[in-house]
Scaffold this motif. Structure first.
Motif, PDB file in Angstrom:
ATOM      1  N   SER A 315       0.795  -1.179   0.176  1.00  0.00           N
ATOM      2  CA  SER A 315       0.127   0.100  -0.082  1.00  0.00           C
ATOM      3  C   SER A 315       1.085   1.040   0.042  1.00  0.00           C
ATOM      4  N   VAL A 316       0.799   2.241  -0.958  1.00  0.00           N
ATOM      5  CA  VAL A 316       1.812   3.275  -1.255  1.00  0.00           C
ATOM      6  C   VAL A 316       0.660   4.493  -1.107  1.00  0.00           C
ATOM      7  N   GLY A 318       1.932   7.515  -1.225  1.00  0.00           N
ATOM      8  CA  GLY A 318       2.583   8.717  -1.861  1.00  0.00           C
ATOM      9  C   GLY A 318       4.185   8.483  -2.309  1.00  0.00           C
ATOM     10  N   THR A 373       4.807   4.316   2.775  1.00  0.00           N
ATOM     11  CA  THR A 373       3.838   3.317   2.784  1.00  0.00           C
ATOM     12  C   THR A 373       2.649   3.285   3.841  1.00  0.00           C
ATOM     13  N   GLY A 420      -0.780   9.056  -3.640  1.00  0.00           N
ATOM     14  CA  GLY A 420      -1.402   7.690  -4.085  1.00  0.00           C
ATOM     15  C   GLY A 420      -2.824   7.901  -4.206  1.00  0.00           C
ATOM     16  N   SER A 421      -3.568   6.936  -4.850  1.00  0.00           N
ATOM     17  CA  SER A 421      -4.926   6.914  -4.723  1.00  0.00           C
ATOM     18  C   SER A 421      -5.315   5.380  -4.837  1.00  0.00           C
ATOM     19  N   ARG A 424      -4.006   3.279  -8.221  1.00  0.00           N
ATOM     20  CA  ARG A 424      -2.895   3.890  -8.819  1.00  0.00           C
ATOM     21  C   ARG A 424      -1.657   3.078  -8.423  1.00  0.00           C
ATOM     22  N   SER A 425      -0.935   2.549  -9.352  1.00  0.00           N
ATOM     23  CA  SER A 425       0.264   1.612  -9.093  1.00  0.00           C
ATOM     24  C   SER A 425       1.382   2.304  -8.618  1.00  0.00           C
ATOM     25  N   LEU A 426       2.233   1.733  -7.936  1.00  0.00           N
ATOM     26  CA  LEU A 426       3.746   2.380  -7.805  1.00  0.00           C
ATOM     27  C   LEU A 426       4.418   2.768  -8.880  1.00  0.00           C
ATOM     28  N   LEU A 429       3.089   5.990 -10.023  1.00  0.00           N
ATOM     29  CA  LEU A 429       3.459   7.174  -8.995  1.00  0.00           C
ATOM     30  C   LEU A 429       5.203   7.409  -9.310  1.00  0.00           C
TER      31      LEU A 429
END
Length: 455
Positions: A315-316, A318, A373, A420-421, A424-426, A429
């Motif tokens: 889980s990211v 930002g 994270t 992050g949202s 939306r993948s890393l 980002l």
């Protein structure tokens, strides 16, 4: 009755008694696997009398996970005219507990008295547990799995008691295996838990083996704890690996007096395997760390970033992408050794500026990333970006060998921020933050830019 008949009966009885006295289970089954005869030892292994087993299928006693193996062995047995085995099979006792046995067999289909197969089952022993622990190590499983197998092995022959493994983890102790006493003798969670004269605590503190086998010299609390059980002896053996103390292996034995030479030998083998499991764990952790660590800065590396990006559970909240302004000039003017020192100091500053759960990464060259994270909102990301810009802008002190005086190096940073949202993948980002970073670099009045719809 003729003397010959008495002699014949006597020899038959002697043979039966001899077979019942053997330390292995023996059974005669027909071609379909139905039990025709069984000795007393096999009955003890499964918790039934031999008479209760007659007529039942041998498969009734095979653990479900090994049914397919047992059926295959029985189906193919007629092909073999010589000794068959050994085969490792798990079986069930009358209580439903699972045990392991090594099976040897002989085809006796042509013998009218046996008319089937003669099978020999070895009872599970300490050696089986040591082998299971060794297999766990070879398979690369965690040390706790091997330690659990070792602890369990101490309930088998020739130990015939119970086993516990206490592993040191900082200030805590983790247990694998049984802890067969209760009341005033719970399993300790730290070195300070319970009586200080407990054999396992003394062994951990001194690094020496402790055998509490004399009731006259055992602490009163230990005698009271053992009294409701069939156990009378506690043997504590420290486990020492390459990096130092790993923990202590505790054997709880039923027979008063010191452990026999044979028991002592098996304990030594178990301790050696416990240390080997811990050493492999440490080596694996070190290797994994090396794979994910940038050797110059000590930060995480690009491989770590890729693994986070490929982890579906990650889980990211930002990401911040950081590029050092003016670093190429430092390398060109002062050399790569100075440049490396600058990168080391910048890496240390980044590591000290991020939150505990953030992952600071050297992406390559003079580019860095911070993966957040833990939850953080847009304002928090901006505040973090400004903090990173401030610590990077602090002068980097150095010793100029030619002039003999400090000549600080001053750098700046351009930082791109991506929020992050869900969905939306890393990877996205990183791309967004990278484009925002270049936007910040083009603006001489800004040290950061936040990714928007146009990025």
């Amino acid at each position: 009755m003729p003397d010959g008949s008495r002699a014949q009966r006597s020899e038959a009885e002697l043979l039966r008694h001899t077979i019942d006295a053997l330390p292995v289970g023996i059974v005669n089954v027909d071609a379909e696997g139905r039990i025709r005869r069984a000795n007393d030892r096999l009955g003890e292994m499964v918790g039934l009398t031999p008479a209760d087993m007659i007529g039942r299928s041998l498969l009734d006693f095979v653990a479900p996970d090994d049914h397919e193996l047992a059926v295959s062995m029985l189906t193919q047995a007629a092909r073999y005219t010589e000794l068959m085995g050994p085969a490792r099979v798990r079986y069930l006792d009358a209580a439903g507990d699972v045990w392991s046995t090594e099976v040897w067999g002989r085809n006796a289909l042509d013998d009218p008295d046996l008319d089937g197969y003669l099978l020999v089952f070895t009872p599970e022993s300490t050696n089986d547990g040591l082998a299971a622990a060794t297999r766990a190590i070879a398979a690369g499983r965690p040390a706790r799995d091997a330690h659990a197998e070792l602890a369990l092995s101490l309930a088998r022959f020739p130990m015939s008691g119970a086993g516990s493994m206490l592993t040191v983890d900082g200030d805590h102790l983790h247990r694998e295996g049984a802890w067969p006493v209760a009341g005033g003798c719970p399993a300790p969670r730290t070195l300070d838990d319970g009586p200080g004269d407990a054999p396992w605590i003394v062994a951990l503190r001194t690094g020496a083996r402790v055998d509490a086998h004399d009731a006259a010299t055992q602490p009163a609390w230990l005698r009271d704890a053992l009294a409701p059980t069939e156990l009378r002896v506690v043997c504590a053996r420290p486990v020492v690996g390459r990096a130092g103390l790993v923990g202590v292996l505790v054997a709880w034995l039923p027979d008063p007096g010191p452990p026999s030479a044979n028991q002592d030998r098996w304990l030594g083998e178990a301790v050696a395997i416990a240390a080997l499991a811990a050493d492999q764990d440490a080596a694996r952790r070190s290797l994994e760390a090396d794979v994910h660590v940038d050797p110059l800065t000590g930060l995480a590396n690009r491989r770590r970033l890729a693994d986070l990006a490929d982890d579906p559970t990650a889980s990211v909240a930002g990401l911040l992408y950081v590029d050092l302004d003016g670093f190429k000039a430092v390398n060109d003017a002062l050399g790569h050794d100075t440049g490396d020192e600058v990168l080391r100091q910048v890496g240390a500053r980044l590591a000290g500026a991020v939150r505990t759960d953030d992952v600071a990464i050297r992406v390559g060259g003079d580019e860095f990333a911070v993966v957040c994270t833990a939850p953080i909102d847009t304002e928090g990301l901006i505040a973090l970006g400004e903090r990173l810009a401030r610590v990077i802008a602090e002068p980097v002190a150095r010793r100029d060998g030619d002039v003999g005086r400090d000549a600080p190096i001053v750098l700046a940073a351009s930082i791109g921020i991506a929020v992050g949202s869900p969905g939306r993948s890393l990877h996205e980002l990183v791309s967004l933050a990278d484009r925002a970073m270049y936007r910040a670099k083009r603006d001489p009045t800004a040290s950061w830019a936040i990714a928007g719809d146009g990025d």
